[in-house]
Motif scaffolding. Structure first.
Motif, PDB file in Angstrom:
ATOM      1  N   LYS A 172       0.855  -1.184   0.000  1.00 33.72           N
ATOM      2  CA  LYS A 172       0.000   0.000   0.000  1.00 33.72           C
ATOM      3  C   LYS A 172       0.893   1.235   0.000  1.00 33.72           C
ATOM      4  N   ILE A 173       0.707   2.051  -1.048  1.00 32.54           N
ATOM      5  CA  ILE A 173       1.547   3.232  -1.232  1.00 32.54           C
ATOM      6  C   ILE A 173       0.716   4.472  -0.916  1.00 32.54           C
ATOM      7  N   ALA A 174       1.135   5.271   0.058  1.00 32.16           N
ATOM      8  CA  ALA A 174       0.400   6.497   0.365  1.00 32.16           C
ATOM      9  C   ALA A 174       1.010   7.684  -0.368  1.00 32.16           C
ATOM     10  N   VAL A 175       0.160   8.507  -0.967  1.00 32.42           N
ATOM     11  CA  VAL A 175       0.606   9.773  -1.558  1.00 32.42           C
ATOM     12  C   VAL A 175      -0.342  10.877  -1.093  1.00 32.42           C
ATOM     13  N   GLN A 176       0.112  12.119  -1.246  1.00 31.08           N
ATOM     14  CA  GLN A 176      -0.737  13.237  -0.812  1.00 31.08           C
ATOM     15  C   GLN A 176      -1.976  13.331  -1.704  1.00 31.08           C
ATOM     16  N   LYS A 177      -3.117  13.546  -1.085  1.00 33.89           N
ATOM     17  CA  LYS A 177      -4.375  13.590  -1.832  1.00 33.89           C
ATOM     18  C   LYS A 177      -4.494  14.839  -2.703  1.00 33.89           C
ATOM     19  N   SER A 178      -4.124  15.980  -2.128  1.00 31.64           N
ATOM     20  CA  SER A 178      -4.051  17.197  -2.939  1.00 31.64           C
ATOM     21  C   SER A 178      -3.065  18.114  -2.254  1.00 31.64           C
ATOM     22  N   GLY A 179      -2.435  18.978  -3.021  1.00 37.00           N
ATOM     23  CA  GLY A 179      -1.409  19.837  -2.433  1.00 37.00           C
ATOM     24  C   GLY A 179      -0.161  19.802  -3.272  1.00 37.00           C
ATOM     25  N   ARG A 180       0.906  20.305  -2.704  1.00 40.07           N
ATOM     26  CA  ARG A 180       2.139  20.489  -3.457  1.00 40.07           C
ATOM     27  C   ARG A 180       2.792  19.212  -3.963  1.00 40.07           C
ATOM     28  N   LEU A 181       2.559  18.113  -3.249  1.00 32.40           N
ATOM     29  CA  LEU A 181       3.266  16.879  -3.618  1.00 32.40           C
ATOM     30  C   LEU A 181       2.490  16.024  -4.607  1.00 32.40           C
ATOM     31  N   TYR A 182       1.183  16.286  -4.711  1.00 30.84           N
ATOM     32  CA  TYR A 182       0.286  15.392  -5.439  1.00 30.84           C
ATOM     33  C   TYR A 182       0.728  15.093  -6.873  1.00 30.84           C
ATOM     34  N   GLU A 183       0.919  16.146  -7.657  1.00 30.05           N
ATOM     35  CA  GLU A 183       1.219  15.927  -9.077  1.00 30.05           C
ATOM     36  C   GLU A 183       2.546  15.219  -9.312  1.00 30.05           C
ATOM     37  N   ASP A 184       3.576  15.684  -8.626  1.00 31.83           N
ATOM     38  CA  ASP A 184       4.900  15.078  -8.819  1.00 31.83           C
ATOM     39  C   ASP A 184       4.929  13.632  -8.327  1.00 31.83           C
ATOM     40  N   SER A 185       4.172  13.362  -7.273  1.00 33.64           N
ATOM     41  CA  SER A 185       4.141  11.986  -6.746  1.00 33.64           C
ATOM     42  C   SER A 185       3.500  11.049  -7.751  1.00 33.64           C
ATOM     43  N   LEU A 186       2.343  11.457  -8.285  1.00 33.41           N
ATOM     44  CA  LEU A 186       1.664  10.603  -9.268  1.00 33.41           C
ATOM     45  C   LEU A 186       2.480  10.447 -10.534  1.00 33.41           C
ATOM     46  N   LYS A 187       3.121  11.567 -10.952  1.00 30.02           N
ATOM     47  CA  LYS A 187       3.954  11.505 -12.156  1.00 30.02           C
ATOM     48  C   LYS A 187       5.092  10.500 -11.961  1.00 30.02           C
ATOM     49  N   LEU A 188       5.684  10.527 -10.775  1.00 31.31           N
ATOM     50  CA  LEU A 188       6.788   9.601 -10.507  1.00 31.31           C
ATOM     51  C   LEU A 188       6.307   8.147 -10.587  1.00 31.31           C
ATOM     52  N   LEU A 189       5.167   7.872  -9.953  1.00 30.02           N
ATOM     53  CA  LEU A 189       4.651   6.494  -9.994  1.00 30.02           C
ATOM     54  C   LEU A 189       4.332   6.080 -11.428  1.00 30.02           C
ATOM     55  N   LYS A 190       3.763   7.004 -12.189  1.00 29.25           N
ATOM     56  CA  LYS A 190       3.432   6.695 -13.583  1.00 29.25           C
ATOM     57  C   LYS A 190       4.699   6.484 -14.410  1.00 29.25           C
ATOM     58  N   ASP A 191       5.708   7.328 -14.192  1.00 34.92           N
ATOM     59  CA  ASP A 191       6.981   7.150 -14.901  1.00 34.92           C
ATOM     60  C   ASP A 191       7.636   5.817 -14.543  1.00 34.92           C
ATOM     61  N   CYS A 192       7.282   5.290 -13.386  1.00 39.17           N
ATOM     62  CA  CYS A 192       7.811   3.982 -12.983  1.00 39.17           C
ATOM     63  C   CYS A 192       6.981   2.854 -13.584  1.00 39.17           C
ATOM     64  N   GLY A 193       6.028   3.211 -14.433  1.00 42.08           N
ATOM     65  CA  GLY A 193       5.247   2.206 -15.133  1.00 42.08           C
ATOM     66  C   GLY A 193       4.007   1.747 -14.385  1.00 42.08           C
ATOM     67  N   LEU A 194       3.661   2.383 -13.279  1.00 38.23           N
ATOM     68  CA  LEU A 194       2.468   1.978 -12.533  1.00 38.23           C
ATOM     69  C   LEU A 194       1.249   2.699 -13.097  1.00 38.23           C
ATOM     70  N   SER A 195       0.223   1.960 -13.504  1.00 37.11           N
ATOM     71  CA  SER A 195      -0.953   2.689 -13.977  1.00 37.11           C
ATOM     72  C   SER A 195      -1.945   2.886 -12.851  1.00 37.11           C
ATOM     73  N   VAL A 196      -1.987   4.147 -12.421  1.00 37.76           N
ATOM     74  CA  VAL A 196      -2.793   4.550 -11.271  1.00 37.76           C
ATOM     75  C   VAL A 196      -3.853   5.521 -11.766  1.00 37.76           C
ATOM     76  N   GLU A 197      -5.075   5.324 -11.333  1.00 35.97           N
ATOM     77  CA  GLU A 197      -6.108   6.322 -11.614  1.00 35.97           C
ATOM     78  C   GLU A 197      -5.850   7.490 -10.661  1.00 35.97           C
ATOM     79  N   ASP A 198      -6.162   8.739 -11.081  1.00 35.81           N
ATOM     80  CA  ASP A 198      -5.896   9.827 -10.137  1.00 35.81           C
ATOM     81  C   ASP A 198      -6.916   9.816  -8.996  1.00 35.81           C
TER      82      ASP A 198
END
Ligand code: ATP
Ligand code: MG
Length: 283
Positions: free
Chosen positions: A3-29
């Motif tokens: 289970k991977i926790a990321v910020q729901k909204s705020g400064r970290l949200y976009e970069d965190s999701l982008k990183l996971l996606k760049d790692c090949g993980l397909s995550v719905e926002d």
């Protein structure tokens, strides 16, 4: 499953999701959901508040998380930092109104300081043997001195723009922070294969972001000199051009060195220089 926790909204949200996606993980926002399945990796993403994540990590609700290092320090939790992620860089600083003399921590004695980070501030005050009263505010801390609520503030700063706009001057840096990949220690031991796989992918994505692929044409008698200029890889690739006496050289260079290297290559006789971003990098 991890289970991977990321910020729901705020400064970290976009970069965190982008990183996971760049790692090949397909995550719905996570705009409407608190939990999202990852289709192609044995993981689930939990969207949470950054400031709540340390506790969730400690309790094992999340196995790993992307969060600001400063909140790990603030919440004083026993969590492992697996990787620094290089984004959301900031510092926790003390600032006072412009023109107010400040010669060091001692000047905070007996003062009121507004902050959202009371633990980190208290530690700093203790370290310097200073007694001050801490006013806990959850947001817009930088307006506290203007409205007579505090003499000083202790808040996160990156460019310093917000401080400047509010007539404040940064005086002391308490700590530096950036986004990190952090893990529950038990999960790190029990789910090491999945966590290591993700950490490995993250490292290759971060490394790739720091580097560029460069190729150019160069006269054959300048190949040796050009190899000395290219700092990163063990040895550049050299391919013959159809035109007699010329080669094409390929290599990888650090983004930070880019302009210096480019300059030297041009002086060395390089032509037709192409620079291409790298998506993943495993060396
Ligand atoms: P939440 O509201 O989700 O509980 P938060 O108040 O910590 O969390 P943000 O203000 O979005 O949320 O900040 C998230 C993280 O981004 C901070 O913990 C810090 O690591 C980093 N950060 C905060 N302010 C800045 C800034 N001015 N520049 C760069 N990074 C910052
Ligand atoms: Mg907040």
């Amino acid at each position: 499953m991890i289970k991977i926790a990321v910020q729901k909204s705020g400064r970290l949200y976009e970069d965190s999701l982008k990183l996971l996606k760049d790692c090949g993980l397909s995550v719905e926002d996570g705009l409407d959901t608190l939990k999202a399945q990852v289709r192609n990796f044995d993981a689930e993403v939990l969207f949470l508040r950054n400031s709540d994540i340390p506790k969730y990590l400690e309790d094992g609700v999340a196995d790993i998380a992307i969060l600001g290092e400063n909140v790990l320090i603030e919440k004083n939790v026993d969590i492992a930092v697996v990787e620094k992620l290089g984004f959301s860089k900031c510092r926790l600083s003390v600032a006072v109104p412009k023109g107010v003399p400040f010669n060091g921590p001692q000047d905070l004695n007996g003062k009121k300081i507004a902050t959202s980070y009371p633990h980190s501030l208290q530690q700093y005050l203790n370290k310097h043997n200073v007694t001050a009263s801490i006013h806990l505010i959850s947001g817009s801390v930088e307006i506290a001195p203007n409205i007579g609520l505090a003499d000083a503030i202790c808040d996160l700063v990156s460019s310093g723009n917000t401080l400047f706009k509010n007539g404040l001057e940064e005086k002391e840096i308490l700590l530096k922070s950036e986004a990190v990949l952090a893990a529950n220690k038990k999960s790190l031991a029990e789910k090491s294969v999945l966590i290591e796989e993700l950490a490995f992918r993250i490292r290759s994505v971060l490394k790739a972001r720091k580097n560029k692929y460069i190729l150019f044409n160069i006269p054959n008698d300048k190949v040796a000199e050009a190899s000395q200029i290219l700092p990163v890889l063990k040895s550049p690739t050299v391919l013959p051009l159809l035109e007699e006496g010329w080669s094409s050289m390929h290599s990888v260079i650090n983004d930070e060195d880019f302009w210096t290297v480019l300059n030297k290559l041009e002086k060395c006789g390089a032509q037709g220089i192409l620079v291409i971003p790298i998506e993943k990098m495993i060396v």
